[in-house]
Design an enzyme around this catalytic site. Sequence first.
Site, PDB file in Angstrom:
ATOM      1  N   ALA A  19       0.831  -1.209   0.000  1.00  0.00           N
ATOM      2  CA  ALA A  19       0.000   0.000   0.000  1.00  0.00           C
ATOM      3  C   ALA A  19       0.866   1.259   0.000  1.00  0.00           C
ATOM      4  O   ALA A  19       0.537   2.252  -0.672  1.00  0.00           O
ATOM      5  CB  ALA A  19      -0.936  -0.013   1.205  1.00  0.00           C
ATOM      6  N   ASN A  20       1.967   1.230   0.718  1.00  0.00           N
ATOM      7  CA  ASN A  20       2.843   2.418   0.746  1.00  0.00           C
ATOM      8  C   ASN A  20       3.379   2.723  -0.658  1.00  0.00           C
ATOM      9  O   ASN A  20       3.413   3.879  -1.096  1.00  0.00           O
ATOM     10  CB  ASN A  20       4.035   2.189   1.679  1.00  0.00           C
ATOM     11  CG  ASN A  20       3.620   1.962   3.121  1.00  0.00           C
ATOM     12  OD1 ASN A  20       2.504   2.297   3.514  1.00  0.00           O
ATOM     13  ND2 ASN A  20       4.510   1.371   3.914  1.00  0.00           N
ATOM     14  N   GLY A  48      22.405   6.390  -0.338  1.00  0.00           N
ATOM     15  CA  GLY A  48      21.699   6.488  -1.615  1.00  0.00           C
ATOM     16  C   GLY A  48      21.365   5.129  -2.191  1.00  0.00           C
ATOM     17  O   GLY A  48      20.839   4.264  -1.506  1.00  0.00           O
ATOM     18  N   ASP A  92       9.880   2.087   0.701  1.00  0.00           N
ATOM     19  CA  ASP A  92       8.657   1.997  -0.107  1.00  0.00           C
ATOM     20  C   ASP A  92       8.494   3.252  -0.969  1.00  0.00           C
ATOM     21  O   ASP A  92       8.025   3.157  -2.115  1.00  0.00           O
ATOM     22  CB  ASP A  92       7.437   1.823   0.796  1.00  0.00           C
ATOM     23  CG  ASP A  92       7.554   0.570   1.648  1.00  0.00           C
ATOM     24  OD1 ASP A  92       8.165  -0.402   1.180  1.00  0.00           O
ATOM     25  OD2 ASP A  92       7.046   0.583   2.781  1.00  0.00           O
ATOM     26  N   SER A 143       4.308  10.349   5.781  1.00  0.00           N
ATOM     27  CA  SER A 143       5.595  11.040   5.595  1.00  0.00           C
ATOM     28  C   SER A 143       5.892  11.303   4.119  1.00  0.00           C
ATOM     29  O   SER A 143       6.874  11.980   3.794  1.00  0.00           O
ATOM     30  CB  SER A 143       6.733  10.202   6.189  1.00  0.00           C
ATOM     31  OG  SER A 143       6.991   9.060   5.373  1.00  0.00           O
TER      32      SER A 143
HETATM   33  O1  RIB Z   1       8.213  -0.549   4.933  1.00  0.00           O
HETATM   34  C1  RIB Z   1       7.441  -0.064   5.987  1.00  0.00           C
HETATM   35  C2  RIB Z   1       6.237  -0.928   6.168  1.00  0.00           C
HETATM   36  O2  RIB Z   1       6.644  -2.210   6.579  1.00  0.00           O
HETATM   37  C3  RIB Z   1       5.263  -0.473   7.217  1.00  0.00           C
HETATM   38  O3  RIB Z   1       4.250   0.330   6.690  1.00  0.00           O
HETATM   39  C4  RIB Z   1       4.759  -1.763   7.819  1.00  0.00           C
HETATM   40  O4  RIB Z   1       3.368  -1.927   7.695  1.00  0.00           O
HETATM   41  C5  RIB Z   1       5.525  -2.865   7.135  1.00  0.00           C
HETATM   42  O5  RIB Z   1       4.822  -3.379   6.075  1.00  0.00           O
END
Ligand code: RIB
Length: 313
Positions: free
Chosen positions: A48-49, A228, A256, A295
Site C-alpha cells: 500500500a505504501n 543512496g 517503499d 511522511s
Molecule cells: O516498509 C514499511 C512498512 O513495513 C510499514 O508500513 C509496515 O506496515 C511494514 O509493512
Amino acid sequence: MPLQKPEPVIAVVGSLNIDLIAYTARVPGAGETVIGDRFVMGFGGKGANQAVMAARLGAHVSMVGALGDDVYAGMTVDNLIAQRVDAAHVARVAGSSGVAPIWVEPDGTNRIIVVPGANDEVDPAVAAGAVRALRPAVVIGQLEIPQAVTAAAFRAAREVGAATILNPAPAAALDPDLLAGADWLIPNETEFAILAGVEAFDPVDDSALAAFARRIRARFVVTLGSRGAAVVTTSGSVERVPAIPVKPVDTTGAGDAFVGAFAFGLAAGLDELGAVRLGIACASDSVTRLGTQSSFASRDGAAAIVARVLGGA
Ligand code: RIB
C-alpha cells in the site's frame, strides 16, 4: 524535458497493514518496559505504501491484496480511495487485517513486526486475473503476501507486456519461480546481503553488487540508506546515486517511497538512472516527516520533486 507518460498505469500486488508506531528514546530490552514519547496509528504495508507514493506522483494505481473483516478494513479502503488508489481488487476475507507494531528511535531508525493476517489470504488466481484486467505498464510486488501469489501476478504481467519490480522485503529466501518472473529486483542492503549470501557486505564495494547481478536474470538496484542507491547497468558496471542530505526523524517507509517512485519513473518513461534519482529524492524527502504514508510528499510536493529531478537540480 517533460515525462513521456505522466499518468502511467501501475498495479501493486501486495500488503496492506495498519501501522501502530511508538516513538521512544530507547527500545526496551527483554523483560523491560520503557515509557514512550508518542504514538501514531497510520496506514502502511509495503504494498500500500508503494501504491500511495506512485499515486502521489501521478500514476493511475490499482492495489491488489486482501483485508480482513475487522475495524481496520473499512478505514484502509477509505484511505486508498482518499489517496486516489483504486481499491476494486482488494478482497475482504474472514479474520484480522494486517498490522505492524513499529518502534522508532530518535535517530529515525525503526524496528517492525508485521503480523500479516488477511495478507496471507490473497488468492493467486484472483491476483493474476486482476493484472490481466488492468493491463498495467508496471506490476510491483514485495514479500508480505505469499510468494506464490506474486509469482502468479508476475506471470500474468508478462502475458500483458508489463514490466515487473520485486522489492524482496522483508528479507526471505526467494522462490525461484518468483525470481524468474522479476524484471527488476530492489532490495535494501540487509536484504541484498541475505539474497546474495554475502556475510559482511561492504556498501561501498561494487564487486559484490556486480557479481550478484551476473547471477540473476533481473536488473538490479540496491538501496543503501543514507548512502543512496546503486544500480548495476546492462553493461555490468555499478552506478551510484547519492542520497540527499537531510536530518531523518523517521525512516519508516522510506524504502517503499523509493520503490513506488522508481516504478513511477520507469512507467513514465525515465531511463533507469532517472528513475533511481526520483526514488532517492522521494525517499530522502520522506524521512524528514513522521509516519509511513503520512511522511510521503503530497501531490504538490511530489510534482515539485519530479520537476527538480527532471531539471537536474
Ligand atoms: O516498509 C514499511 C512498512 O513495513 C510499514 O508500513 C509496515 O506496515 C511494514 O509493512
